[in-house]
Motif scaffolding. Structure first.
Motif, short mmCIF file in Angstrom:
data_model
loop_
_atom_site.label_atom_id
_atom_site.label_comp_id
_atom_site.label_asym_id
_atom_site.label_seq_id
_atom_site.Cartn_x
_atom_site.Cartn_y
_atom_site.Cartn_z
N THR A 8 22.97 -23.92 -1.34
CA THR A 8 23.70 -22.43 -1.65
C THR A 8 22.51 -21.53 -1.42
O THR A 8 22.82 -20.21 -1.28
CB THR A 8 24.21 -22.44 -2.95
OG1 THR A 8 25.37 -23.53 -3.18
CG2 THR A 8 24.57 -21.15 -3.49
N ILE A 9 21.46 -21.65 -2.17
CA ILE A 9 20.19 -20.57 -2.04
C ILE A 9 20.22 -20.34 -0.63
O ILE A 9 19.99 -19.22 -0.23
CB ILE A 9 19.04 -21.30 -2.54
CG1 ILE A 9 19.15 -21.23 -4.23
CG2 ILE A 9 17.82 -20.30 -2.29
CD1 ILE A 9 18.16 -21.85 -4.89
N GLU A 10 20.03 -21.18 0.18
CA GLU A 10 19.48 -21.19 1.75
C GLU A 10 20.81 -20.14 2.25
O GLU A 10 20.59 -19.03 3.10
CB GLU A 10 19.76 -22.35 2.38
CG GLU A 10 19.16 -22.27 3.88
CD GLU A 10 17.57 -22.06 3.76
OE1 GLU A 10 17.08 -21.39 4.84
OE2 GLU A 10 16.83 -22.42 2.88
N ASP A 53 22.80 -6.51 -3.33
CA ASP A 53 23.59 -5.83 -4.46
C ASP A 53 24.60 -6.80 -4.97
O ASP A 53 25.06 -6.35 -5.93
CB ASP A 53 24.20 -4.49 -4.02
CG ASP A 53 23.29 -3.42 -3.61
OD1 ASP A 53 22.18 -3.53 -4.35
OD2 ASP A 53 23.38 -2.54 -2.71
N GLN A 54 24.89 -7.55 -4.06
CA GLN A 54 25.98 -8.84 -4.49
C GLN A 54 25.28 -10.02 -5.03
O GLN A 54 26.14 -10.95 -5.53
CB GLN A 54 26.94 -8.90 -3.34
CG GLN A 54 27.69 -7.53 -2.87
CD GLN A 54 28.63 -7.15 -3.99
OE1 GLN A 54 29.26 -7.79 -4.74
NE2 GLN A 54 28.21 -5.72 -4.08
N SER A 55 23.98 -10.40 -4.78
CA SER A 55 23.44 -11.80 -5.04
C SER A 55 22.12 -11.69 -5.63
O SER A 55 21.48 -11.04 -5.08
CB SER A 55 23.56 -12.46 -3.73
OG SER A 55 22.80 -13.58 -3.86
N TYR A 56 22.01 -12.23 -6.62
CA TYR A 56 20.83 -12.46 -7.28
C TYR A 56 19.89 -12.87 -6.33
O TYR A 56 18.56 -12.33 -6.17
CB TYR A 56 20.89 -13.02 -8.57
CG TYR A 56 19.60 -13.30 -9.37
CD1 TYR A 56 18.77 -12.29 -9.78
CD2 TYR A 56 19.09 -14.70 -9.39
CE1 TYR A 56 17.58 -12.49 -10.39
CE2 TYR A 56 17.78 -14.93 -9.76
CZ TYR A 56 17.20 -13.87 -10.54
OH TYR A 56 15.88 -14.18 -11.20
N VAL A 57 20.06 -14.23 -5.82
CA VAL A 57 19.30 -14.74 -4.97
C VAL A 57 18.93 -14.01 -3.63
O VAL A 57 17.64 -13.87 -3.12
CB VAL A 57 19.83 -16.21 -4.41
CG1 VAL A 57 18.97 -16.82 -3.17
CG2 VAL A 57 19.79 -17.10 -5.58
N ALA A 58 19.95 -13.34 -3.07
CA ALA A 58 19.50 -12.42 -1.78
C ALA A 58 18.69 -11.08 -2.35
O ALA A 58 17.65 -10.82 -1.85
CB ALA A 58 20.94 -11.66 -1.46
N ARG A 59 18.82 -10.80 -3.64
CA ARG A 59 18.03 -9.65 -4.27
C ARG A 59 16.37 -10.24 -4.22
O ARG A 59 15.46 -9.67 -3.82
CB ARG A 59 18.52 -9.19 -5.43
CG ARG A 59 17.68 -8.16 -6.12
CD ARG A 59 18.15 -7.58 -7.51
NE ARG A 59 19.57 -7.23 -7.38
CZ ARG A 59 20.49 -7.31 -8.33
NH1 ARG A 59 20.14 -7.81 -9.25
NH2 ARG A 59 21.67 -7.27 -8.04
N LEU A 60 16.36 -11.65 -4.72
CA LEU A 60 15.03 -11.93 -4.88
C LEU A 60 14.28 -12.06 -3.56
O LEU A 60 13.07 -11.59 -3.19
CB LEU A 60 14.87 -13.42 -5.53
CG LEU A 60 15.11 -13.50 -7.04
CD1 LEU A 60 15.53 -14.74 -7.50
CD2 LEU A 60 14.09 -12.78 -7.69
N PHE A 61 15.13 -12.56 -2.31
CA PHE A 61 14.53 -12.79 -1.01
C PHE A 61 14.32 -11.28 -0.42
O PHE A 61 13.36 -11.15 0.33
CB PHE A 61 15.57 -13.29 -0.23
CG PHE A 61 15.63 -15.04 -0.20
CD1 PHE A 61 14.64 -15.72 -0.08
CD2 PHE A 61 16.86 -15.51 -0.59
CE1 PHE A 61 14.62 -16.96 -0.34
CE2 PHE A 61 17.21 -16.79 -0.44
CZ PHE A 61 15.70 -17.90 -0.82
N HIS A 62 15.21 -10.26 -0.85
CA HIS A 62 14.84 -9.02 -0.23
C HIS A 62 13.59 -8.38 -0.76
O HIS A 62 12.82 -7.66 -0.05
CB HIS A 62 16.17 -8.23 -0.76
CG HIS A 62 16.14 -6.83 -0.07
ND1 HIS A 62 16.25 -6.55 1.38
CD2 HIS A 62 15.79 -5.61 -0.70
CE1 HIS A 62 16.12 -5.05 1.26
NE2 HIS A 62 15.77 -4.71 0.16
#
Length: 121
Positions: A16-18, A26-35
């Protein structure tokens, strides 16, 4: 839960993280961390580690169902953010489980001493 079922949970969370790597921050906490990048991802692991230590001290000092629940929650946060960091850095749960399996049955002191730079420590 069986040993394999537990590893399956880690694998599913890692998948899921991958899948969120290229997502909308703006829609995903994990995507925000990666960004936000490596520093943010790794700082979050450190932050969660400190919170886990504090919860552990609370539970050791005054064991109760509430302090146990808090400790389990903080450990889950630490594991989750560790999985995020692992994904960010290109490793997965199987890599870490493989390393733990390699160390299984070794004396911790012997294993530590076998690492480069640790002889005689």
């Amino acid at each position: 839960m069986t040993e394999h079922a537990n590893l399956d949970v880690l694998r599913r969370v890692a998948e899921t993280i991958e899948s969120r790597k290229g997502g909308d921050p703006d829609q995903s906490y994990v995507a925000r961390l990666f960004h936000k990048g490596t520093d943010t991802v790794l700082k979050k692991v450190g932050e969660e580690a400190v919170e886990a230590v504090m919860a552990g001290k609370d539970h050791a000092t005054a064991p109760s169902e509430a302090t146990r629940k808090a400790l389990v929650g903080e450990m889950a946060d630490l594991w989750f953010h560790s999985l995020v960091a692992m994904s960010h850095l290109g490793i997965g749960p199987d890599d870490v489980v493989g390393e733990l399996a390699r160390r299984e049955g070794l004396s911790g002191l012997v294993e530590f001493a076998s690492r480069p730079g640790n002889a005689g420590r």
